[in-house]
Design a protein around this motif. Structure first.
Motif, short mmCIF file in Angstrom:
data_model
loop_
_atom_site.label_atom_id
_atom_site.label_comp_id
_atom_site.label_asym_id
_atom_site.label_seq_id
_atom_site.Cartn_x
_atom_site.Cartn_y
_atom_site.Cartn_z
N ALA A 188 21.69 33.77 36.10
CA ALA A 188 21.60 35.22 35.99
C ALA A 188 22.98 35.82 35.75
CB ALA A 188 21.00 35.82 37.27
N LEU A 189 23.06 36.72 34.79
CA LEU A 189 24.29 37.47 34.55
C LEU A 189 24.12 38.85 35.18
CD1 LEU A 189 27.06 37.28 33.16
CD2 LEU A 189 26.04 38.45 31.20
N VAL A 190 24.94 39.10 36.20
CA VAL A 190 24.76 40.29 37.04
C VAL A 190 25.69 41.41 36.59
CG1 VAL A 190 24.90 41.16 39.41
CG2 VAL A 190 24.08 38.81 38.97
N HIS A 191 25.10 42.54 36.22
CA HIS A 191 25.89 43.71 35.80
C HIS A 191 26.02 44.74 36.92
CE1 HIS A 191 24.68 41.78 32.05
NE2 HIS A 191 25.79 42.26 31.56
N TYR A 192 25.27 44.53 38.01
CA TYR A 192 25.37 45.33 39.22
C TYR A 192 24.80 44.51 40.35
CZ TYR A 192 24.55 48.74 42.86
OH TYR A 192 24.56 49.38 44.07
N PRO A 193 25.42 44.45 41.54
CA PRO A 193 26.69 45.08 41.92
C PRO A 193 27.89 44.16 41.67
CG PRO A 193 25.62 44.13 43.85
CD PRO A 193 24.79 43.76 42.66
N THR A 204 28.40 47.29 35.03
CA THR A 204 29.09 47.04 33.76
C THR A 204 28.11 47.14 32.60
OG1 THR A 204 28.70 44.68 34.01
CG2 THR A 204 30.82 45.52 34.79
N ALA A 205 28.66 47.24 31.40
CA ALA A 205 27.84 47.30 30.20
C ALA A 205 27.44 45.91 29.74
CB ALA A 205 28.60 48.01 29.08
N VAL A 219 20.67 41.10 34.57
CA VAL A 219 20.33 42.07 35.59
C VAL A 219 21.12 43.36 35.37
CG1 VAL A 219 20.23 42.54 38.07
CG2 VAL A 219 19.88 40.21 37.23
N THR A 220 20.42 44.44 35.07
CA THR A 220 21.05 45.75 34.97
C THR A 220 20.05 46.82 35.37
OG1 THR A 220 22.07 47.41 33.54
CG2 THR A 220 20.52 45.90 32.48
N PRO A 221 20.48 47.78 36.19
CA PRO A 221 19.56 48.85 36.61
C PRO A 221 19.43 49.96 35.56
CG PRO A 221 21.69 49.13 37.66
CD PRO A 221 21.78 47.86 36.85
N ILE A 222 20.23 49.89 34.49
CA ILE A 222 20.26 51.01 33.54
C ILE A 222 19.19 50.84 32.47
CG2 ILE A 222 21.71 52.23 31.86
CD1 ILE A 222 24.13 51.44 33.55
N GLN A 223 18.28 51.80 32.39
CA GLN A 223 17.14 51.70 31.47
C GLN A 223 17.59 51.56 30.02
OE1 GLN A 223 13.72 51.65 32.39
NE2 GLN A 223 13.56 51.01 30.24
N LEU A 224 18.61 52.33 29.61
CA LEU A 224 19.06 52.27 28.21
C LEU A 224 19.58 50.89 27.85
CD1 LEU A 224 20.84 55.72 27.71
CD2 LEU A 224 18.89 54.84 26.41
N GLN A 225 20.23 50.23 28.83
CA GLN A 225 20.74 48.89 28.58
C GLN A 225 19.59 47.89 28.50
OE1 GLN A 225 24.60 47.82 29.44
NE2 GLN A 225 24.50 49.53 28.03
N GLY A 228 28.97 36.80 37.82
CA GLY A 228 29.33 38.22 37.83
C GLY A 228 30.04 38.63 36.55
N THR A 229 29.84 39.86 36.14
CA THR A 229 30.62 40.45 35.06
C THR A 229 31.76 41.26 35.70
OG1 THR A 229 29.10 42.31 35.06
CG2 THR A 229 28.66 40.54 33.47
#
Lengths: 202, 202
Positions: free
Chosen positions: A14-19, A30-31, A55-61, A152-153
């Protein structure tokens, strides 16, 4: 199928963009970058992993990842690079770590995954859970649970998240005091250490 | 300094944009990409290599690389990411393989380098020169010559070029029949196998 192949086939990256931290030590999202999707998909596919989560919580991403996957899986990219369609087949985007873990459990008859963190530097307060690569293979092979390895990113996974993991892999150590591999490189090296077929390597 | 550190300190990595194959098997010059500069610079720096060459005969591409290096070494990038300036310090662009080899010899009192090729698949006609990673360490340590390891872009280094090298490294083998690592990932894994400090890895 070798033991390592069987283990890889129930392991997820998994590549984690948050947290994760930014360079000031603040917790941020992160983006997502296009090449992180491709390079890591190709690495996880090469080493026979069960899947690769972003993994990102941002819908647009999440939407952007969906468009990129669509381009290569069903769109114009497939004809030019069929190998990429194959690599991207096992990529999934998730809004949170909890939902990712639930998704893995659903794929494995409800069995919760064991989670391993990675970090570029060893952090003292987590030393007790740190394992080498051979020790990881032994522990994960002895367990029947699916395995999840987090990368982590930004400036790395938060200390709080590390504290919630079952294991932390030893940092990758080169032959210098400089350790700034890109996350794409770190994933490739980690999977090579854990899952490579080195039988022919005299 | 360990034997491996000393070996890394006289080893150069090169990303070759010509001569390489395209997907139809024709010999072409590929385009330089920004992330190939950064990721591979960071990997070569992490594993303590003497330098990283980008080889392209195209003047416009050489100029572009110069601008990117300048941005991070002396321009606005340096303040934000000093680690990148450090990684990029050892990056050089060369118009041809011959000029790169001359540059290496000039750095080592006129001693010509030994050249190692890498390839994603073993090619039958070159099997005689193929060596594993431990065998490479042994041969390179026994030699006093600087070492040069070539990585191909596009669909790989030409067969003619492979035939001119002193050694070819065994392809990286995962746990699957799919082997399509990005060149960025392949460089990281190769350097890890050749130069990593695994002493602490129980």
């Amino acid at each position: 199928m070798s033991d390592l192949q069987a283990l890889a086939a129930r392991t997820y990256a998994a590549l984690v963009h948050y947290p994760v931290y930014d360079r000031r030590g603040e917790v941020v999202t992160t983006a997502v970058t296009n090449l992180d999707i491709h390079d890591i998909a190709r690495s996880t596919r090469t080493y026979g992993l069960a899947g690769y989560y972003l993994v990102t919580p941002i819908q647009l991403q999440q939407d952007m990842i969906g468009r990129i996957l669509g381009h290569w899986q069903d769109g114009p990219g497939k004809a030019v690079h069929p190998d990429r369609a194959e690599a991207l087949d096992r990529v999934k985007v998730m809004p949170s770590l909890a939902q990712m873990r639930a998704d893995i459990a659903a794929r494995h008859g409800g069995v919760a995954c064991e989670t391993t963190a990675t970090a570029a530097k060893q952090r003292g307060d987590n030393a007790v859970k740190t394992v080498g690569y051979a020790a990881w293979q032994g522990a994960a092979t002895a367990s029947a649970a699916p395995q999840l390895v987090l990368f982590g990113t930004g400036w790395g996974l938060t200390t709080e998240l590390l504290g919630q993991c079952d294991r932390i892999l030893l940092p990758i150590q080169g032959e210098s005091d400089y350790n700034h591999l890109s996350v794409r490189s770190a994933v490739a090296v980690t999977l090579d250490r854990l899952f490579a077929d080195r039988a022919g390597d005299a």
